[in-house]
Design an enzyme around this catalytic site. Structure first.
Site, short mmCIF file in Angstrom:
data_model
loop_
_atom_site.label_atom_id
_atom_site.label_comp_id
_atom_site.label_asym_id
_atom_site.label_seq_id
_atom_site.Cartn_x
_atom_site.Cartn_y
_atom_site.Cartn_z
N ARG A 55 -14.12 10.76 -5.45
CA ARG A 55 -13.40 9.48 -5.37
C ARG A 55 -13.76 8.61 -6.60
O ARG A 55 -12.93 7.96 -7.19
CB ARG A 55 -13.77 8.70 -4.11
CG ARG A 55 -13.63 9.42 -2.80
CD ARG A 55 -12.24 9.27 -2.24
NE ARG A 55 -11.31 10.17 -2.90
CZ ARG A 55 -11.25 11.50 -2.71
NH1 ARG A 55 -12.07 12.11 -1.90
NH2 ARG A 55 -10.37 12.24 -3.36
N GLN A 87 -10.72 -4.09 2.09
CA GLN A 87 -11.35 -2.94 2.74
C GLN A 87 -11.53 -1.82 1.72
O GLN A 87 -12.14 -0.79 2.03
CB GLN A 87 -10.46 -2.43 3.87
CG GLN A 87 -10.24 -3.44 4.98
CD GLN A 87 -9.10 -3.01 5.88
OE1 GLN A 87 -9.30 -2.35 6.88
NE2 GLN A 87 -7.89 -3.38 5.50
N ASP A 90 -12.54 0.66 -4.07
CA ASP A 90 -12.26 0.73 -5.51
C ASP A 90 -12.53 -0.63 -6.16
O ASP A 90 -12.78 -1.62 -5.47
CB ASP A 90 -10.82 1.21 -5.76
CG ASP A 90 -9.75 0.21 -5.30
OD1 ASP A 90 -9.83 -0.98 -5.68
OD2 ASP A 90 -8.82 0.63 -4.58
N HIS A 105 -16.10 -3.14 2.91
CA HIS A 105 -16.50 -1.74 3.10
C HIS A 105 -17.34 -1.21 1.93
O HIS A 105 -17.45 0.01 1.74
CB HIS A 105 -15.27 -0.85 3.32
CG HIS A 105 -14.60 -1.11 4.64
ND1 HIS A 105 -13.38 -0.56 5.00
CD2 HIS A 105 -14.99 -1.86 5.71
CE1 HIS A 105 -13.05 -0.98 6.23
NE2 HIS A 105 -14.00 -1.77 6.66
N CYS A 113 -30.18 2.50 -2.68
CA CYS A 113 -31.36 3.32 -2.43
C CYS A 113 -31.89 3.00 -1.04
O CYS A 113 -32.26 1.87 -0.75
CB CYS A 113 -32.45 3.04 -3.48
SG CYS A 113 -33.93 4.00 -3.13
N SER A 173 -3.10 -0.56 7.37
CA SER A 173 -2.48 -0.12 8.62
C SER A 173 -2.94 -0.96 9.80
O SER A 173 -2.37 -0.87 10.88
CB SER A 173 -2.81 1.35 8.88
OG SER A 173 -4.21 1.53 8.91
N ASN A 197 3.83 -4.97 3.50
CA ASN A 197 3.52 -3.55 3.71
C ASN A 197 4.75 -2.71 3.43
O ASN A 197 5.88 -3.15 3.64
CB ASN A 197 3.05 -3.32 5.15
CG ASN A 197 2.30 -2.01 5.31
OD1 ASN A 197 2.79 -0.94 4.95
ND2 ASN A 197 1.08 -2.07 5.85
N1 APR Z 1 2.71 -0.86 -0.89
C1 APR Z 1 2.36 -1.50 0.26
N2 APR Z 1 1.82 -0.88 1.32
C2 APR Z 1 1.63 0.45 1.23
C3 APR Z 1 1.97 1.19 0.07
C4 APR Z 1 2.53 0.47 -1.03
N3 APR Z 1 2.89 1.07 -2.16
N4 APR Z 1 1.67 2.50 0.30
C5 APR Z 1 1.16 2.57 1.54
N5 APR Z 1 1.14 1.34 2.12
C6 APR Z 1 0.62 0.96 3.44
C7 APR Z 1 0.91 1.95 4.55
O1 APR Z 1 2.18 1.66 5.16
C8 APR Z 1 -0.25 1.67 5.52
O2 APR Z 1 0.06 0.62 6.42
O3 APR Z 1 -0.78 0.92 3.33
C9 APR Z 1 -1.36 1.18 4.59
C10 APR Z 1 -2.49 2.17 4.40
O4 APR Z 1 -3.16 2.33 5.61
P1 APR Z 1 -4.50 3.20 5.72
O5 APR Z 1 -4.33 4.48 5.00
O6 APR Z 1 -4.90 3.23 7.14
O7 APR Z 1 -5.56 2.33 4.86
P2 APR Z 1 -6.41 1.05 5.28
O8 APR Z 1 -5.65 0.20 6.24
O9 APR Z 1 -6.90 0.42 4.04
O10 APR Z 1 -7.61 1.74 6.06
C11 APR Z 1 -8.64 0.90 6.56
O11 APR Z 1 -9.94 2.78 7.23
O12 APR Z 1 -10.64 4.93 6.86
C12 APR Z 1 -11.00 3.60 6.77
O13 APR Z 1 -12.68 2.68 5.46
C13 APR Z 1 -11.36 3.17 5.38
O14 APR Z 1 -11.03 0.99 4.36
C14 APR Z 1 -10.40 2.05 5.09
C15 APR Z 1 -9.98 1.59 6.48
#
Ligand code: APR
Length: 227
Positions: A55, A87, A90, A105, A113, A173, A197
């Site tokens: 990553r 969250q 990066d 996060h 450490c 999400s 979103n």
């Molecule tokens: N523009 C806007 N939204 C987007 C785009 C985009 N180009 N591409 C994807 N999405 C949205 C998706 O529709 C989804 O709702 O981003 C969201 C990504 O959701 P997840 O993959 O669940 O990511 P996230 O919500 O950041 O996850 C939360 O879960 O696994 C843990 O620690 C990890 O910080 C992470 C946390």
């Protein structure tokens, strides 16, 4: 106006970093419990370190996008009235120009450490068990928050949520707590709420939902805020 912005993996998707739960997301090929828990790290440290090393290497190959840059412009205008909470592990918000980011996060480009509790900026690998620059022990781990661990900066984030006039969630999400509860705290505080979103949840609690890619919706919303 006091604003809290929460970002998730969706804001970095158009930079080329995969999200977690979309098709082709990071968790699609992995069991999160096998790479993102303290138990997984205890069982198979090399597997976990390799996952985060990959990553970290991928992060070095991507650039912030127009959504990150727009939020930095909003910070320039609002100053301390903007709390940017991410969250994401990066550093694309910082590279896009934001200077005050709550990384709830943790951060991929930091190593922690577990012997001496010092944190170090880290851009290379950890799988080879390098020595901690402070204490010399080979007990560095990614400074990220795994499932079952306590997110960072929660006191400051809670305070900001209880005081905010507007809460905006971008590219998340909304499935992972505590961030998933932020919209309810903000509503309880009397704030307006907005979700940006790609594919909003049809049963969303947000007052307003705008659908589209972050590189389009975020600069458009920020332009309205700056007008
Ligand atoms: N523009 C806007 N939204 C987007 C785009 C985009 N180009 N591409 C994807 N999405 C949205 C998706 O529709 C989804 O709702 O981003 C969201 C990504 O959701 P997840 O993959 O669940 O990511 P996230 O919500 O950041 O996850 C939360 O879960 O696994 C843990 O620690 C990890 O910080 C992470 C946390």
């Amino acid at each position: 106006m006091k604003v809290v912005v929460l970002t998730g993996a969706g804001i970095s998707a158009e930079s080329g970093l995969p999200t977690f739960r979309d098709a082709d997301g990071l968790w699609e090929g992995h069991d999160p419990m096998a790479v993102a828990t303290p138990e997984a790290f205890a069982d198979d440290p090399d597997l976990v370190q390799r996952f985060y090393d990959e990553r970290r290497a991928a992060l070095a190959r991507v650039e912030p996008n127009a959504a990150h840059v727009a939020l930095a412009r909003l910070e320039e205008r609002l100053g301390e009235d903007l709390h940017l909470v991410t969250q994401n592990i990066d550093d694309l918000h910082e590279r896009g120009g934001s200077t005050r980011v709550h990384h709830m996060h943790g951060r991929l480009r930091a190593a922690w450490c577990t012997t001496c509790d010092h944190r170090h900026e880290w851009t290379t690998t950890l799988v080879d068990r390098p020595a901690c620059p402070t204490c010399g022990h080979s007990t560095l781990r990614p400074d990220v928050v795994w499932f079952g661990e306590v997110p960072h900066d929660m006191d400051a984030v809670q305070r900001a949520l209880f005081e905010c006039d507007l809460f905006v969630a971008i590219g998340t999400s909304g499935l992972v707590y505590p961030a998933a509860a932020f919209v309810h705290y903000a509503i309880g505080a009397g704030a307006d709420t907005l979700e940006l979103n790609l594919a909003p949840d049809p049963v969303s609690d947000f007052a307003q939902v705008r659908q589209g890619p972050a590189t389009r919706t975020v600069p458009a919303w920020v332009a309205e805020m700056l007008a």
